[in-house]
Motif scaffolding. Structure first.
Motif, PDB file in Angstrom:
ATOM      1  N   ALA A  35       0.734  -1.276  -0.148  1.00 59.28           N
ATOM      2  CA  ALA A  35       0.044  -0.064   0.075  1.00 59.28           C
ATOM      3  C   ALA A  35       0.796   1.169   0.035  1.00 59.28           C
ATOM      4  CB  ALA A  35      -0.943   0.095   1.205  1.00 59.28           C
ATOM      5  N   THR A  39       0.513   3.854  -2.892  1.00 61.43           N
ATOM      6  CA  THR A  39      -0.102   5.205  -2.920  1.00 61.43           C
ATOM      7  C   THR A  39       1.141   6.186  -3.336  1.00 61.43           C
ATOM      8  OG1 THR A  39      -1.419   4.065  -1.252  1.00 61.43           O
ATOM      9  CG2 THR A  39      -1.159   6.466  -1.301  1.00 61.43           C
ATOM     10  N   ALA A  75      -1.373   5.617   4.002  1.00 63.55           N
ATOM     11  CA  ALA A  75      -1.936   4.100   3.547  1.00 63.55           C
ATOM     12  C   ALA A  75      -1.160   3.102   4.629  1.00 63.55           C
ATOM     13  CB  ALA A  75      -1.760   4.172   2.229  1.00 63.55           C
TER      14      ALA A  75
END
Length: 307
Positions: A35, A39, A75
């Motif tokens: 993530a 991101t 994130a």
């Protein structure tokens, strides 16, 4: 995450208290890294492309990196603490009720004397317990809290989870006339067919008579509904308003019971008359000879032709 306690004297070991399973811990760490990278790269590139229209491209890249890295870090934090957030969600109602009770007790004790505090607590606890309707509602909602945790134990103990060890998300529960109804959202790796073969174990774990599961949504097979049944309402005795309409002074009339024959009396039954067909004699010709054979006999093979 596991918390190990040291070995105590006299050779006793307290064991391990597991808060988050090791498989879930490793899976969340891997997902958090992914993530963060995705991101940071996506947000950084989008920010650089937007900023390149007004500033130098090199400065836009630095600006995109300055925006993408913090976004990726956010994130990473959300994905990393998701197991803890899910654990807090499982105990959210208990945590909220405990906080409200402690706050109420502290505020009441600070603003009133001890006798008044005890009287208020006795009224708050005793009045709902004395009223049958309120008491049944409190017991029903308490069973809803218990069933949510018992279903979580079922998923953790004997129902197969997905490869990362993530358990289904138990959403909400409410009382029904026969027990409780719980809504569950399955994670990838489970289906309703996997649960239908273990409903008897789920009923035992929930201290219920039976358990049923069905889809709660026609368009999403992961959204299920559990019905935990503790009693059968169809066998209960209910009052009818027609009893108050009938006059109790109305005399009862004796109705003659019909005579139902238990056996068949054959002599009283007339035997049916069966009419036999009348055979007609073949008509003779004028010279007294018999008529010729029919076409079927004429067409029959002559045995002499085969000798």
């Amino acid at each position: 995450m596991s918390k190990f306690s040291p070995r105590r004297p006299f050779g006793r070991n307290t064991g391990t208290v597991t808060v988050i399973e090791a498989k879930v811990h490793r899976s969340s760490a891997r997902n958090a890294r992914l993530a963060f990278i995705l991101t940071a790269v996506i947000v950084g590139l989008l920010a650089a492309v937007v900023a390149a229209s007004s500033i130098h491209p090199i400065l836009a890249l630095f600006l995109g990196a300055a925006i993408g890295v913090p976004s990726g870090g956010l994130a990473w934090v959300l994905v990393r603490i998701w197991p803890v957030l899910r654990l807090l969600w499982w105990w959210s109602i208990e945590i909220g009720l405990t906080t409200a009770v402690i706050t109420f007790w502290v505020q009441l004790a600070n603003h009133t004397s001890t006798p008044v505090t005890l009287v208020v607590v006795a009224l708050v606890v005793g009045v709902p317990a004395a009223i049958p309707t309120t008491r049944r509602q409190l017991v029903a909602w308490t069973w809803c809290l218990v069933v949510r945790h018992r279903l979580r134990v079922c998923f953790a103990q004997f129902i197969i989870a997905n490869q990362s060890g993530s358990l289904p998300l138990i959403l909400w529960a409410r009382p029904t006339p026969v027990g409780e109804r719980v809504w569950v959202y399955l994670r990838p790796g489970l289906s309703m067919a996997d649960l239908e073969g273990r409903l008897d174990r789920i009923a035992v774990a929930c201290h219920a008579a039976t358990a049923l599961v069905e889809r709660a949504s026609d368009g999403n097979s992961a959204y299920l509904r559990f019905d935990i049944k503790r009693r059968e309402v169809l066998t209960a005795t209910v009052g009818s308003p027609l009893v108050d309409v009938i006059n109790p002074d109305t005399p009862t009339a004796d109705r003659p019971s019909p005579v139902i024959p238990t056996a068949l009396d054959l002599p009283d039954v007339d035997a049916p008359v069966i009419a036999l067909p009348v055979q007609k004699k073949p008509a003779s010709t004028a010279n007294g000879t018999k008529p010729a054979a029919t076409s079927s006999s004429a067409d029959a093979d002559d045995v002499s032709d085969w000798i």
